[in-house]
Each structure stands twice: as structure tokens, then as C-alpha cells.
Design an enzyme around this catalytic site. Structure first.
Site, PDB file in Angstrom:
ATOM      1  N   LYS A 113       1.838   0.244 -10.595  1.00  0.00           N
ATOM      2  CA  LYS A 113       0.702   0.168 -10.495  1.00  0.00           C
ATOM      3  C   LYS A 113       0.194  -1.019 -11.749  1.00  0.00           C
ATOM      4  O   LYS A 113      -0.625  -1.909 -11.747  1.00  0.00           O
ATOM      5  CB  LYS A 113      -0.262   1.307 -10.489  1.00  0.00           C
ATOM      6  CG  LYS A 113      -0.147   2.013  -9.190  1.00  0.00           C
ATOM      7  CD  LYS A 113      -1.037   3.431  -9.234  1.00  0.00           C
ATOM      8  CE  LYS A 113      -1.084   3.901  -7.798  1.00  0.00           C
ATOM      9  NZ  LYS A 113      -1.634   5.242  -7.647  1.00  0.00           N
ATOM     10  N   LYS A 192       2.590  -3.509   3.620  1.00  0.00           N
ATOM     11  CA  LYS A 192       2.115  -2.311   3.758  1.00  0.00           C
ATOM     12  C   LYS A 192       0.728  -2.219   3.846  1.00  0.00           C
ATOM     13  O   LYS A 192      -0.150  -2.672   2.744  1.00  0.00           O
ATOM     14  CB  LYS A 192       2.763  -1.244   2.733  1.00  0.00           C
ATOM     15  CG  LYS A 192       2.237   0.250   2.656  1.00  0.00           C
ATOM     16  CD  LYS A 192       2.712   1.128   1.777  1.00  0.00           C
ATOM     17  CE  LYS A 192       2.386   2.674   2.165  1.00  0.00           C
ATOM     18  NZ  LYS A 192       2.756   3.416   1.020  1.00  0.00           N
ATOM     19  N   LYS A 195      -5.682  -0.328   0.827  1.00  0.00           N
ATOM     20  CA  LYS A 195      -6.792  -1.063   0.224  1.00  0.00           C
ATOM     21  C   LYS A 195      -6.836  -1.962  -0.787  1.00  0.00           C
ATOM     22  O   LYS A 195      -7.568  -2.599  -1.044  1.00  0.00           O
ATOM     23  CB  LYS A 195      -7.863   0.443  -0.180  1.00  0.00           C
ATOM     24  CG  LYS A 195      -8.122   1.303   1.133  1.00  0.00           C
ATOM     25  CD  LYS A 195      -9.168   2.150   0.650  1.00  0.00           C
ATOM     26  CE  LYS A 195      -8.602   3.338   0.100  1.00  0.00           C
ATOM     27  NZ  LYS A 195      -7.591   4.314   0.902  1.00  0.00           N
TER      28      LYS A 195
END
Length: 326
Positions: A113, A192, A195
Site C-alpha cells: 500500500k 483484480k 475500489k
């Protein structure tokens, strides 16, 4: 020992096909198995990225309404908000005090991330500790997760052992990852569905909004009547395959492999039909539940929180006793 399934889902946006096939469908199936199920809306976790209180409340309500509309029996499964059980934060602190900081810096989800540009806040770093508390405070034995979360389950297992060892008590058992058969759900761009990537197809999209999302599915430039299309390398076919009955999937596959296939527009039309068939019956129920004048969802979450907190208190009282905090 009673099997106890524990899982959470973040209220960070509209629920999409990735959420459904990756988690919700599995949760709905598990409610029919022997044992107990605890499913929570992970609003604490959502704060690592979402900084809008109004949106958080709205997304939380959407998740609860979606689960109930799609068939979750709240007499069998406990549905609640993570933040309605403050004991989980207390346990997270206790667990953090027996964990080496280096473990968190090595967790791939955190590193991934950060590499994608997300702010490296402390909440993001300590996410696995809070996730471990979510699992251990309810005595979770089987944890439905995707393969990308297995490392976090390992952290929870290590923390269970570390806490027991540090305080010389048998408080926690080691939970097991429950992978099930959840498929990889591709997004409209072939990656994949997430959001974060803006490539989703919402569960309850309808009409023009749904058509716009489906038409955005990326395909190649093959020419009908000239080229042979390849279903196994087609993003649109993969999405259709998730929702359609096997006979219809086989029929479309044969069409792809012939020169009579009219092109990807046909596949996208079939995806819209399959989507409406899968979720159409639940849509009206969802609209009924999401109405702010309807307090049914609020009552379901309140009752769920009472059940979850009752179990959490048993665990936290044991932890307070062995740590000397009682």
C-alpha cells in the site's frame, strides 16, 4: 470445540462483484454450517484511508443492508459494527505490547500500500494487530480470507502464542485461515477488482449506471467473422462466467471459438442480463433497508453488537486478570 467463523469487511465504498464473490457469498454459505459466525463492518480499519465521517456512516449502512438483502440470517450469524465493541481496541493494545515492531514493517500488505502511494500512517502499520484482536477477542477458529490476507492470519497466530507465553496463561487458541473457493474477480481493466483501482462493477448498479460500467470492460481488437476469439484470455468472459449458469457459459465459449461470434458487445449484453438475474431480486429489499426512515438495520446492528460485546467481555476480562489490569 465449536467452530467460530470471524470476518470483517471495510466500509470504504460501494460494494462490488469482487466483494460479493470474494467474501459475501462465502459468508452467506457459511451460515448454514455448524458453528458460530461473527461478521463485522470494519469501520475502525476504514479510518486508515477514509477521512469523511458522513461517507463512513453511509457505507456502513450500505454494507449491513447489502448482507441482509442478499440473505444473511441475523438469527444465525452475528452482524455488527466493529466500533460498537470497544474492547477490541483494548485487546489490540495488549497484543501490541508483546509484538516486535519489525514484524509490522515486514507485512507485505503494508509495504504494497505504501508503494501504491497511500499515506504510511500508524493505523496502516498496526492494521494486523487490530485484525488479530478482531479475531482473538471472539475466539475465532476459522477466518474466511483471501490469499492476500494469509500473512495477517499468521500474525494473529503468532500473537496468540506470544500473549499466552508472555503471561503464562492459556487465553487464546491459534486461528486458521479459511480460504474456501473464492475466485479471483477481474475488474473492468483486467486487474483484480478493487475500489482503489476504480475498476469495479457495483452489486446494486442498475440501468444506465450498470451499462456504463459493463461497457467499460477492456477488450482486445479482434474482428468478428475474421478472428477466433479466446474465452480464457477474455476479461469480459471471465466476469460473465462468475454469474452465469454453466450451460450458458459453455454455450458462449463455443460461440467464441467459431467465426459466427458477433463480438464482445454480445458478451457485455449477457453480463448485464446475468447481473440483473443474480442481484435483481435483492435490489428492492436493499432499497427498503437503506431508507433512512427504516430502523430495521439499526436494530439488527444493535442486537449484533450486544451479542458480540458479550463474548468480547469474557475474553477481555481474562486478559485483564492475567495482565494485572483488573
Amino acid at each position: 470445540m465449536t467452530n467460530r467463523y470471524v470476518s470483517g469487511i471495510q466500509p470504504s465504498g460501494d460494494l462490488h462483484l469482487g466483494n460479493y464473490f470474494g467474501a459475501i457469498a462465502q459468508h452467506l454459505n457459511l451460515q448454514h454450517l455448524p458453528g458460530e459466525q461473527y461478521y463485522f463492518i470494519a469501520d475502525y480499519h476504514a479510518l486508515t484511508s477514509l477521512k469523511d465521517g458522513k461517507k463512513l456512516k453511509g457505507f456502513t449502512r450500505q454494507i449491513a443492508a447489502t448482507y441482509v438483502a442478499l440473505g444473511l440470517d441475523t438469527d444465525k450469524a452475528v452482524l455488527f459494527k466493529q466500533s460498537d465493541v470497544p474492547e477490541v481496541q483494548e485487546l489490540a493494545w495488549m497484543l501490541g505490547c508483546v509484538l516486535g515492531a519489525g514484524v509490522l514493517h515486514r507485512c507485505h500488505a503494508y509495504k504494497d500500500k505504501v508503494e501504491k502511494g497511500l499515506t504510511a500512517n500508524v493505523g496502516l502499520l498496526t492494521y494486523p494487530v487490530l485484525m488479530a484482536a478482531d479475531i482473538l477477542i471472539y475466539g475465532g477458529t476459522h477466518i474466511p480470507v483471501g490469499s492476500d490476507q494469509i500473512q495477517h492470519i499468521e500474525v494473529a497466530r503468532d500473537l496468540a502464542q506470544a500473549f499466552n507465553s508472555a503471561f503464562g496463561a492459556k487465553i487464546f487458541s491459534k486461528p486458521e485461515a479459511y480460504l474456501g473457493t473464492a475466485p479471483l474477480v477481474p475488474g473492468t481493466d483486467g486487474h483484480k477488482m478493487s475500489k482503489s483501482y476504480g475498476n469495479t462493477i457495483p452489486i446494486f448498479a442498475r440501468g444506465k449506471a450498470l451499462k456504463k460500467r459493463i461497457n467499460a470492460i477492456v477488450t482486445d481488437s479482434k474482428v468478428p467473422g475474421v478472428d477466433i476469439f479466446e474465452p480464457d484470455n477474455c476479461n469480459a468472459f471471465s466476469i460473465f462466467e462468475l454469474m452465469a449458469p454453466p450451460a450458458q457459459v459453455d454455450e458462449l465459449r463455443k460461440s467464441y471459438c467459431s467465426l459466427n461470434f458477433p463480438g464482445y458487445g454480445q458478451t457485455k449484453k449477457l453480463i448485464i442480463e446475468a447481473h440483473n438475474r443474480c442481484f435483481g431480486a435483492a435490489y428492492d429489499r436493499y432499497l427498503e433497508l437503506i431508507d433512512l426512515d427504516n430502523t430495521e438495520i439499526d436494530e439488527i446492528l444493535k442486537i449484533g453488537a450486544e451479542k458480540a460485546r458479550a463474548r468480547a467481555r469474557v475474553t477481555i476480562n481474562k486478559c485483564r486478570k492475567v495482565t494485572g489490569l483488573d
